[in-house]
Write an enzyme that holds these catalytic residues in place. Structure first.
Site, PDB file in Angstrom:
ATOM      1  N   GLU A  14     -27.409  11.207  11.117  1.00  0.00           N
ATOM      2  CA  GLU A  14     -27.514   9.912  11.766  1.00  0.00           C
ATOM      3  C   GLU A  14     -28.905   9.312  11.573  1.00  0.00           C
ATOM      4  O   GLU A  14     -29.905  10.009  11.721  1.00  0.00           O
ATOM      5  CB  GLU A  14     -27.271  10.126  13.256  1.00  0.00           C
ATOM      6  CG  GLU A  14     -26.806   8.917  14.013  1.00  0.00           C
ATOM      7  CD  GLU A  14     -26.540   9.271  15.464  1.00  0.00           C
ATOM      8  OE1 GLU A  14     -25.365   9.396  15.834  1.00  0.00           O
ATOM      9  OE2 GLU A  14     -27.496   9.444  16.230  1.00  0.00           O
ATOM     10  N   TYR A  59     -27.701   0.820  12.435  1.00  0.00           N
ATOM     11  CA  TYR A  59     -27.274   2.200  12.662  1.00  0.00           C
ATOM     12  C   TYR A  59     -26.545   2.649  11.409  1.00  0.00           C
ATOM     13  O   TYR A  59     -25.651   1.946  10.909  1.00  0.00           O
ATOM     14  CB  TYR A  59     -26.331   2.280  13.874  1.00  0.00           C
ATOM     15  CG  TYR A  59     -25.712   3.646  14.046  1.00  0.00           C
ATOM     16  CD1 TYR A  59     -26.236   4.556  14.954  1.00  0.00           C
ATOM     17  CD2 TYR A  59     -24.615   4.035  13.264  1.00  0.00           C
ATOM     18  CE1 TYR A  59     -25.685   5.822  15.094  1.00  0.00           C
ATOM     19  CE2 TYR A  59     -24.063   5.302  13.393  1.00  0.00           C
ATOM     20  CZ  TYR A  59     -24.598   6.187  14.309  1.00  0.00           C
ATOM     21  OH  TYR A  59     -24.062   7.441  14.441  1.00  0.00           O
TER      22      TYR A  59
END
Ligand code: GDP
Ligand code: MN
Length: 391
Positions: A199, A109
């Site tokens: 993101e 991530y």
């Protein structure tokens, strides 16, 4: 303003962040020609909606051939998709992103946001990326690493190393270089586009050892859109509440809520206080609407029309403290809107301030049916009573 994955990935590509080869698909009959242009099979077919959790809702399909691809397209395109982040009805998918399938070795991530406590942009990295990141954040927050960035110096190369050396197995030198360069580019992209969120989940290392952004989420700060005309054009109104789209076009601060009391107020503070008193009286607001200090008659008309368009509204509360916005302007705006639409719900009005007498007179001399409240508390009680009376 949220961007779609395919839009964010175009920006990634321009910034030199590696993404899979992909093409946007908006109609079934283009599938054949799109597949010809993309390496594969396997391909990945991804629903382009703003809601997250598409993977869990079946909106991301790994397909091994043309037949499977056609099936996935038939199941997804122009159909509702339900994910953990949508309502039970889901959202209609109008566009699909068709991409080359990637051999995933590791999923990370990587994100960037403004940390409100630290008051600076912050890079967030986790070695356990993928669809379960929310669970990871809850169950093992020690696997989420943060690097706040001093805006005066910008992103520093050592910060990338700080994050990468948190990996239990540090990859080879070449991969470290690619990861660090991706982090630097993400920071630059975040700042250059006035993002509030950027993101990549997952950022993957492929079995062949390259780093690729498999997913992309970008949110642009609405207050900065005036200096990003090109980004503002990427807005997809189909993803938004239709009443909010109307309000935005009329420069009204309107947010749709879940209750059934339509509210028209001037000033954000008074609007918030009005929501509070409505709730205190045991009722629920259907919207937040701040028509602003300098609202024109047309804006008032538009605002009132939007409230009337909301089928859930069972009573309306107008709470105006006339300052720059005069009460007579408000009254004329309301009458104008009432002329265009039948008001079939009770209307409660509380007016104070500049030209209040004139405003009341305009309303009283009209054939509009309404109740006058002396103060806010009474106004809230009256609307609550009206809604309860309707059962
Ligand atoms: P999200 O669920 O909305 O966040 O959608 P993502 O784009 O993150 O996709 C969900 C998951 O699908 C990812 O976490 C991957 O595990 C998987 N996925 C996406 N693209 C590929 C691919 O090219 N190959 C493989 N094997 N899996 C993929
Ligand atoms: Mn994702």
């Amino acid at each position: 303003m949220k961007l779609h994955e395919y839009q964010a990935k175009e920006l990634f590509q321009k910034a030199g962040i590696p993404v899979p080869k992909g093409r946007l698909l908006t109609s079934r009959d283009k599938l054949g020609s799109v597949l010809e242009e993309i390496p594969g099979p396997p391909w990945v077919i991804k629903a382009q909606v703003h809601a997250g959790g598409r993977g869990k809702g079946g909106g991301v399909r790994l397909v091994k051939g043309q037949g499977e691809a056609a099936e996935a397209v038939a199941e997804l395109l122009e159909k509702p998709l339900v994910t953990p982040q949508t309502t039970a009805e889901g959202v209609i998918v109008h566009q699909l992103l068709v991409e080359e399938g990637v051999d995933i070795d590791k999923e990370f991530y990587l994100g960037m946001t403004v940390d409100r406590k630290l008051a600076c942009p912050t890079m967030i990295f986790s070695p356990s990326g993928g669809m379960e990141i929310e669970e990871v954040a809850k169950q093992s927050p020690d696997l989420i690493f943060k690097e706040p960035v001093n805006p005066a110096t910008g992103w520093m190369p050592y910060q990338a190393r700080n994050l990468i050396y948190k990996l239990s197995q540090v990859p080879g030198g070449y991969t470290v270089k690619e990861l660090s360069s991706t982090m630097k580019k993400i920071y630059d992209l975040f700042v250059a586009n006035d993002c509030s969120l950027l993101e990549i989940n997952p950022l993957v290392i492929t079995k062949q050892g390259s780093v690729i952004a498999l997913d992309a989420k970008m949110t642009i700060d609405d207050n900065a859109l005036y200096r990003h005309k090109d980004l503002a054009q990427l807005d997809d109104p189909r993803e938004k509440d239709p009443l909010e789209v109307l309000a935005e076009a009329a420069s009204l601060n309107y947010i749709r809520l879940n209750g059934n009391i339509g509210a028209m107020v001037n000033g954000a503070g008074l609007a918030m206080a009005t929501m509070d008193v409505i709730k205190l009286a045991g009722a629920e607001p259907a919207n937040f609407l701040d028509v602003g200090g300098g609202a024109s008659e047309e804006m008032i008309t538009k605002g009132f029309e939007i409230i009337l368009k909301d089928e859930r509204v069972r009573a309306i509360l107008i709470n105006i403290f006339g300052g720059i916005l005069r009460c007579d302007v408000l009254a004329r705006g309301v009458l104008e809107a009432a002329k265009k639409t039948d008001i079939d719900v009770p209307l409660i009005v509380r007016l104070e301030g500049t030209n209040v007498e004139e405003g009341r007179k305009i309303l009283e001399e009209s054939d509009l049916d309404f109740l006058v409240a002396r103060d806010m508390a009474e106004a809230a009680e009256l609307v609550a009573k009206e809604v309860k009376r309707q059962g």
